[in-house]
Design a protein around this motif. Structure first.
Motif, PDB file in Angstrom:
ATOM      1  N   THR A   1       4.821  -1.879  20.182  1.00  0.00           N
ATOM      2  CA  THR A   1       5.788  -1.996  19.099  1.00  0.00           C
ATOM      3  C   THR A   1       7.184  -2.124  19.694  1.00  0.00           C
ATOM      4  OG1 THR A   1       6.026   0.393  18.954  1.00  0.00           O
ATOM      5  CG2 THR A   1       4.397  -0.613  17.516  1.00  0.00           C
TER       6      THR A   1
ATOM      7  N   MET B   1      -5.156   0.013  -1.793  1.00  0.00           N
ATOM      8  CA  MET B   1      -6.011  -0.427  -0.703  1.00  0.00           C
ATOM      9  C   MET B   1      -7.444  -0.388  -1.233  1.00  0.00           C
ATOM     10  SD  MET B   1      -6.580   1.392   2.969  1.00  0.00           S
ATOM     11  CE  MET B   1      -4.868   1.409   3.413  1.00  0.00           C
TER      12      MET B   1
ATOM     13  N   VAL C   1       8.179   7.189  11.496  1.00  0.00           N
ATOM     14  CA  VAL C   1       6.784   6.868  11.776  1.00  0.00           C
ATOM     15  C   VAL C   1       6.092   6.738  10.426  1.00  0.00           C
ATOM     16  CG1 VAL C   1       4.664   7.853  12.747  1.00  0.00           C
ATOM     17  CG2 VAL C   1       6.838   8.146  13.960  1.00  0.00           C
ATOM     18  N   CYS C   2       5.088   5.874  10.315  1.00  0.00           N
ATOM     19  CA  CYS C   2       4.283   5.869   9.086  1.00  0.00           C
ATOM     20  C   CYS C   2       3.140   6.854   9.283  1.00  0.00           C
ATOM     21  CB  CYS C   2       3.717   4.488   8.791  1.00  0.00           C
ATOM     22  SG  CYS C   2       2.663   4.526   7.310  1.00  0.00           S
ATOM     23  N   ASN C   3       3.063   7.849   8.428  1.00  0.00           N
ATOM     24  CA  ASN C   3       1.961   8.802   8.593  1.00  0.00           C
ATOM     25  C   ASN C   3       1.024   8.838   7.388  1.00  0.00           C
ATOM     26  OD1 ASN C   3       3.323  10.391   6.781  1.00  0.00           O
ATOM     27  ND2 ASN C   3       3.700  12.091   8.179  1.00  0.00           N
ATOM     28  N   GLU C   4       1.028   7.764   6.598  1.00  0.00           N
ATOM     29  CA  GLU C   4      -0.067   7.598   5.641  1.00  0.00           C
ATOM     30  C   GLU C   4      -0.857   6.380   6.080  1.00  0.00           C
ATOM     31  OE1 GLU C   4      -2.676   8.265   3.786  1.00  0.00           O
ATOM     32  OE2 GLU C   4      -1.266   9.472   2.597  1.00  0.00           O
ATOM     33  N   TYR C   5      -2.144   6.524   6.199  1.00  0.00           N
ATOM     34  CA  TYR C   5      -2.981   5.419   6.657  1.00  0.00           C
ATOM     35  C   TYR C   5      -2.765   4.201   5.764  1.00  0.00           C
ATOM     36  CZ  TYR C   5      -7.010   2.534   7.528  1.00  0.00           C
ATOM     37  OH  TYR C   5      -7.823   1.471   7.799  1.00  0.00           O
ATOM     38  N   CYS C   6      -2.400   3.078   6.370  1.00  0.00           N
ATOM     39  CA  CYS C   6      -2.075   1.900   5.568  1.00  0.00           C
ATOM     40  C   CYS C   6      -2.732   0.665   6.141  1.00  0.00           C
ATOM     41  CB  CYS C   6      -0.558   1.728   5.466  1.00  0.00           C
ATOM     42  SG  CYS C   6       0.279   1.715   7.061  1.00  0.00           S
ATOM     43  N   GLY C   7      -3.913   0.839   6.729  1.00  0.00           N
ATOM     44  CA  GLY C   7      -4.639  -0.320   7.216  1.00  0.00           C
ATOM     45  C   GLY C   7      -4.544  -0.442   8.729  1.00  0.00           C
ATOM     46  N   ILE C   8      -5.044  -1.551   9.211  1.00  0.00           N
ATOM     47  CA  ILE C   8      -5.293  -1.675  10.642  1.00  0.00           C
ATOM     48  C   ILE C   8      -4.015  -1.669  11.476  1.00  0.00           C
ATOM     49  CG2 ILE C   8      -5.413  -4.200  10.549  1.00  0.00           C
ATOM     50  CD1 ILE C   8      -7.580  -1.810  12.678  1.00  0.00           C
TER      51      ILE C   8
ATOM     52  N   TYR D   1       0.841  -1.197   0.000  1.00  0.00           N
ATOM     53  CA  TYR D   1       0.000   0.000   0.000  1.00  0.00           C
ATOM     54  C   TYR D   1       0.881   1.254   0.000  1.00  0.00           C
ATOM     55  CZ  TYR D   1      -4.020  -2.891   1.332  1.00  0.00           C
ATOM     56  OH  TYR D   1      -5.026  -3.805   1.366  1.00  0.00           O
ATOM     57  N   GLN D   2       0.224   2.406   0.002  1.00  0.00           N
ATOM     58  CA  GLN D   2       0.971   3.647   0.190  1.00  0.00           C
ATOM     59  C   GLN D   2       1.316   3.803   1.670  1.00  0.00           C
ATOM     60  OE1 GLN D   2      -0.669   7.050  -1.767  1.00  0.00           O
ATOM     61  NE2 GLN D   2      -1.621   5.826  -3.372  1.00  0.00           N
TER      62      GLN D   2
ATOM     63  N   GLY E   1       3.663   6.508   4.597  1.00  0.00           N
ATOM     64  CA  GLY E   1       4.198   7.853   4.778  1.00  0.00           C
ATOM     65  C   GLY E   1       5.478   7.814   5.578  1.00  0.00           C
TER      66      GLY E   1
ATOM     67  N   HIS F   1      -4.307   8.506  12.870  1.00  0.00           N
ATOM     68  CA  HIS F   1      -3.430   7.613  13.618  1.00  0.00           C
ATOM     69  C   HIS F   1      -4.068   7.281  14.945  1.00  0.00           C
ATOM     70  CE1 HIS F   1       0.396   6.163  15.346  1.00  0.00           C
ATOM     71  NE2 HIS F   1       0.795   6.065  14.092  1.00  0.00           N
TER      72      HIS F   1
ATOM     73  N   HIS G   1      -1.471   0.378  10.823  1.00  0.00           N
ATOM     74  CA  HIS G   1      -0.831   1.662  10.542  1.00  0.00           C
ATOM     75  C   HIS G   1      -0.105   2.254  11.759  1.00  0.00           C
ATOM     76  CE1 HIS G   1      -0.440   5.854   9.446  1.00  0.00           C
ATOM     77  NE2 HIS G   1      -1.484   6.229  10.132  1.00  0.00           N
ATOM     78  N   HIS G   2      -0.781   2.221  12.907  1.00  0.00           N
ATOM     79  CA  HIS G   2      -0.193   2.859  14.091  1.00  0.00           C
ATOM     80  C   HIS G   2       0.910   2.009  14.724  1.00  0.00           C
ATOM     81  CE1 HIS G   2      -3.861   0.597  14.965  1.00  0.00           C
ATOM     82  NE2 HIS G   2      -3.167   0.104  15.970  1.00  0.00           N
ATOM     83  N   LYS G   3       1.158   0.841  14.142  1.00  0.00           N
ATOM     84  CA  LYS G   3       2.268   0.036  14.664  1.00  0.00           C
ATOM     85  C   LYS G   3       3.500   0.119  13.764  1.00  0.00           C
ATOM     86  CE  LYS G   3      -0.380  -3.320  17.304  1.00  0.00           C
ATOM     87  NZ  LYS G   3      -0.338  -2.543  18.537  1.00  0.00           N
TER      88      LYS G   3
ATOM     89  N   VAL H   1       6.441   1.691  12.912  1.00  0.00           N
ATOM     90  CA  VAL H   1       7.384   2.692  13.408  1.00  0.00           C
ATOM     91  C   VAL H   1       8.742   2.026  13.530  1.00  0.00           C
ATOM     92  CG1 VAL H   1       6.648   2.178  15.778  1.00  0.00           C
ATOM     93  CG2 VAL H   1       7.865   4.299  15.308  1.00  0.00           C
TER      94      VAL H   1
END
Ligand code: HEM
Ligand code: CU
Ligand code: CU
Lengths: 179, 567, 54
Positions: free
Chosen positions: B458, B137, A160-167, A124-125, A127, B450, A169-171, A173
């Motif tokens: 993590t 996606m 950090v990934c700052n483009e939403y990339c699925g569930i 996916y995309q 950030g 986010h 995403h917030h992990k 890093v």
């Protein structure tokens, strides 16, 4: 209520301007010109510009190139997943993969030295967000962005990934070390 | 359809509503507010999740809710209301019949079916792709299908608007040029046509891809064309809310545009250049050249920024001129102090104008600068910026207009006027704070969209500074405040429809009466030859704005110069 | 302040800029063409000419 009504005169184009308007138009015009000028100016005199060097590349090919770099320059591994930490020589091509939900591998650069950083995504995309400097780039699958980066401060940075990339995403890093 | 009740004339305002137009305006505005209500509930949930110490929703629900919030607000609320504004500015202001009412209803039906379809797709849980739905996606096919239906419906609405302009011209219901407010609406509809067509061009293949008919969609191509839809749709909003500002200045103060020439030329700059700014979203992307980026992101030399700065002066300037004529001439600001601050039609409009300029405009130009974009791209600064534009600017302007439409269009007295009086302040200032702290958090690197800025679980978490947590806490608090302000609006509007006392001050007619031109006497008197200085108070405000703009802009360059070398 | 304000001379020609601003369909044309050419066509051309990685 005359903004709601047709103009009073048949020919309104020739009505004179009030000085308030005229002065402001001139000021705003000058400011717009400065705003515009700043971008080319920075390309010539500034040190933070995207090179716009980019290629089409498949996920397999990008993975292969990254793997070659990892095989050559890994100095240690970190975390339970044993992610390789790569310490490439100055001026070399450095690859960073973005994929669900990980940056791979870990990079270790030297302060004040320049590297050709290649960024691409495998799925996916994503950030690319370098913290705490707050440098942010879009990472698009199928395309490789190449920029020359020169760290100017030693320390431990985060990506950090700052483009939403699925569930997950917030992990997504990771770290980047500058020695 | 030749009956004697074809047109309703609202006596206090003199507005003449063609029956079909009236119903359509009501229906579109009503469903706009329904989606605002849904979006508002979702806003509360999203804000409470981004407030670190509350962290309300689980991750999957957060992303689902955020997808729905973005679309329900930015697309469904805003565009339904905009279609209402278009019909109002054409049929009602021009006192003519609406062109092809049946087709207009068809457009309305498509929009409604589309909006519901997309919402169902999102709430089923398999389409949490954010409103941008970046490929590869994928969402459920009905997610795209709903958006396509909505887009086609809205496109029909734009053409009905254009058709109505033709009707007015042929029936000679007005003489000379369109009223300025209608001209602004025309600007909005032109931008909308480009916007919605772009949306269809990219979403139709994406839909075909989602059902397996097309093999692949190029992600970079998708981004480029999607943003011709996603960003330009913000430009529809700008043109629409600027028109609403002009309308409210006229309604509340009888203000006349300082100069038709200047205001219309500014709208022309919007028509030609505003849409280029879709490039704002691609400044940190691979593969597009700096030439393309600079040319487009700057709306070709910032001509559209120039236009916005002009409107930002001429709207309050027109109010100042009108107020000074009424005798509020003391000092620089008596005209402003003595403005009807307890009338929500005015207060909302003015809070919208100031917030749009100072918070939305300045931050937008900063972000839209090729190199500066790198220091905020995809951080929560971005939603901070656009809540200042599309919530403070557009949404609040539309809210103020509603307070005027409730008696005139819906024929009800405003229910709970005490609540209505405070609503723009609670919502507006809540949003000022919300936008500011979001921008603050973004400057500290907090990402947008986010769920967990602490990266719990993590292996190599990033630790944001305490100040970033503080900012995000304030995002939560001010978000709740703004939601309360939004709730007050829903309470008053829905309450007025249900419980408001009926306003019986209309007469009916078979035909509208043509509109007169604006009275000549209302022009700025005594300043011919451009020798006057009619709005000194506004001018000083504009200079304050400029100073803030210049300082903030160069502070960001200064910061950029301290980060890593990139070339 | 003048006498000619109550009526315009009906034979005064409408200036070109005013004619442009009074023509919705010309404006529509401008509003579609400019972004289509500079943003979409130019942008798409750049994307399709991105070279394949050597
Ligand atoms: C009651 C006031 C509102 C509050 C408290 C609120 C709050 C929020 C929050 C907290 C986010 C999430 C930011 C993130 O995590 O990335 C968000 C996103 C967003 N909001 Fe709002 N919002 C409000 C009203 C609106 C309105 C009226 C609109 C549009 C007209 C709007 C449009 C959006 C959009 C487009 C997004 C981005 C969604 C995405 O990233 O895909 N909001 N809002
Ligand atoms: Cu990611
Ligand atoms: Cu991500």
């Amino acid at each position: 209520m005359s903004a709601l009504l047709p103009p009073a005169r048949r020919v309104w184009w020739k009505e004179p301007l009030d000085r308030v308007e005229l002065a402001w138009i001139l000021i705003a015009f000058a400011w717009s010109a400065i705003l515009f000028f700043m971008m080319p100016y920075w390309h010539v005199f500034g040190k933070q510009n995207l090179s716009n060097e980019a290629y089409r590349i498949s996920a397999e090919e990008f993975t292969k190139r990254t793997q070659t770099m990892v095989d050559k320059y890994t100095v240690r591994t970190e975390t339970d997943e044993k992610i390789p930490v790569v310490h490439p020589p100055e001026g070399s091509d450095v690859y960073l993969i973005a994929r669900l939900w990980q940056w791979w591998p870990l990079l270790e650069l030297e302060n004040g030295k320049s590297y050709r950083l290649h960024l691409s995504a495998l799925d996916y995309q994503h950030g690319f967000s370098l913290q705490p400097s707050n440098i942010n780039l879009q990472v698009v699958p199928g395309y490789e962005m190449v920029i020359t980066v020169t760290p100017n401060q030693a320390g431990s940075y985060s990506i950090v990934c700052n483009e939403y990339c699925g569930i997950g995403h917030h992990k997504m890093v990771s770290r980047l070390y500058v020695k | 359809m030749n009956d004697s009740r074809n047109f309703r004339i609202d006596t206090p305002t003199g507005l003449q509503y063609h029956r079909d137009a009236e119903l359509l305006i009501k229906a579109n505005a009503f469903f706009g507010v329904v989606f605002l209500l849904i979006g508002g509930v979702l806003a509360l949930l999203v804000s409470l999740t981004r407030w670190p110490s509350v962290h309300l929703l689980p991750a999957d629900w957060f992303y689902l809710t955020l997808t729905a919030h973005g679309l329900d607000m930015l697309v469904f609320w805003i565009i339904f209301f905009e279609i209402a504004v278009l019909y109002f500015c054409s049929s009602t202001l021009l006192r003519c019949r609406l062109a092809t009412p049946r087709i207009a209803w068809l457009g309305f039906a498509l929009m409604l079916i589309g909006a519901v379809t997309t919402n169902v797709a999102i709430f089923r849980g398999d389409s949490s792709v954010m409103m941008t739905s970046y490929v590869p996606m994928g969402a459920h096919p009905s997610f795209y299908l709903g958006l396509i239906l909505f887009a086609v419906g809205a496109l029909i609405g734009c053409f009905v608007f254009l058709g109505t302009l033709v009707v007015a011209k042929n029936d000679k219901t007005y003489e000379g040029s369109l009223p300025l407010v209608t001209f602004g609406a025309l600007t909005a509809s032109i931008i909308a046509i480009f916007t919605i067509a772009s949306g269809a061009i990219i979403l139709i293949p994406t839909f075909l891809w989602s059902i397996g008919y097309i093999h692949q969609i190029d992600p970079l191509m998708y981004r480029t064309i999607w943003w011709a839809f996603g960003h330009s749709s913000q430009q529809i909003n700008v043109a629409a809310h600027v028109s609403v500002w002009y309308a409210i200045a006229a309604i509340v103060f009888g203000a006349k545009p300082m100069s038709e020439k200047v205001s219309r030329t500014a709208f022309l700059l919007y028509i030609a250049f505003l849409q280029l700014a879709s490039a704002h979203h691609l400044l940190s992307d691979p593969g597009l050249s700096s030439e393309w980026k600079i040319f487009n992101t700057s709306y070709f030399m910032y001509f559209a920024v120039l236009a916005s700065m002009v409107h930002g002066l001429t709207v309050p300037g027109a109010i100042e001129v009108a107020q000074r004529k009424k005798g509020y001439t003391k000092g620089l600001y008596e005209w402003l102090r003595r403005a009807p601050w307890s009338n929500p039609v005015f207060s909302g409009m003015f809070i919208s104008l100031i917030g749009f300029g100072f918070l939305g405009g300045i931050s937008g130009v900063m972000m839209g600068t090729e190199q500066l974009n790198m220091i905020i791209h995809n951080t929560i600064y971005v939603p901070g910026h656009f809540h200042a534009t599309v919530v403070i600017g557009t949404t609040l302007a539309f809210m103020s207009l509603t307070y005027f439409l409730i008696p005139s269009l819906f024929r009800r007295e405003v229910w709970l006027p005490g609540v209505a009086k405070w609503q723009p302040y609670v919502f507006g200032f809540g949003m000022y704070a919300f936008a500011l702290v979001m921008m603050g958090a973004g400057t500290l690197g907090v990402p947008r969209r986010h769920w967990d800025m602490s990266f719990a679980g993590t292996a190599l978490p990033h630790e944001f500074p305490g100040s970033a947590y503080l900012m995000m806490g304030l995002v939560g608090i001010s978000g709740v405040l703004a939601v309360i302000g939004g709730g007050m609006y829903i309470l008053v509007t829905v309450g007025s429809l249900l419980f408001g006392r009926k306003v019986e001050s209309s007469t009916f007619a078979q035909k509208g009466t043509p509109i007169p031109r604006a009275p000549v006497a209302a022009t700025i008197g005594g300043h011919h030859g451009g020798a006057g200085f009619a709005a000194p108070g506004t001018f000083t405000l504009a200079i304050v704005f400029l100073v803030a703009f210049v300082l903030y802009y160069f502070i960001n360059w200064k910061y950029l110069s301290t980060v890593w070398g990139i070339s | 302040m003048s006498q000619n304000e109550t009526t315009d001379a009906d034979d005064e020609p409408i200036p070109v800029m005013q004619q442009i601003l009074d023509n919705p369909f010309l404006l529509l044309f401008i509003g579609i063409t400019v972004p289509t050419v500079f943003y979409i066509v130019w942008g798409v051309m750049e994307i399709v000419t991105i070279p394949v990685a050597k």
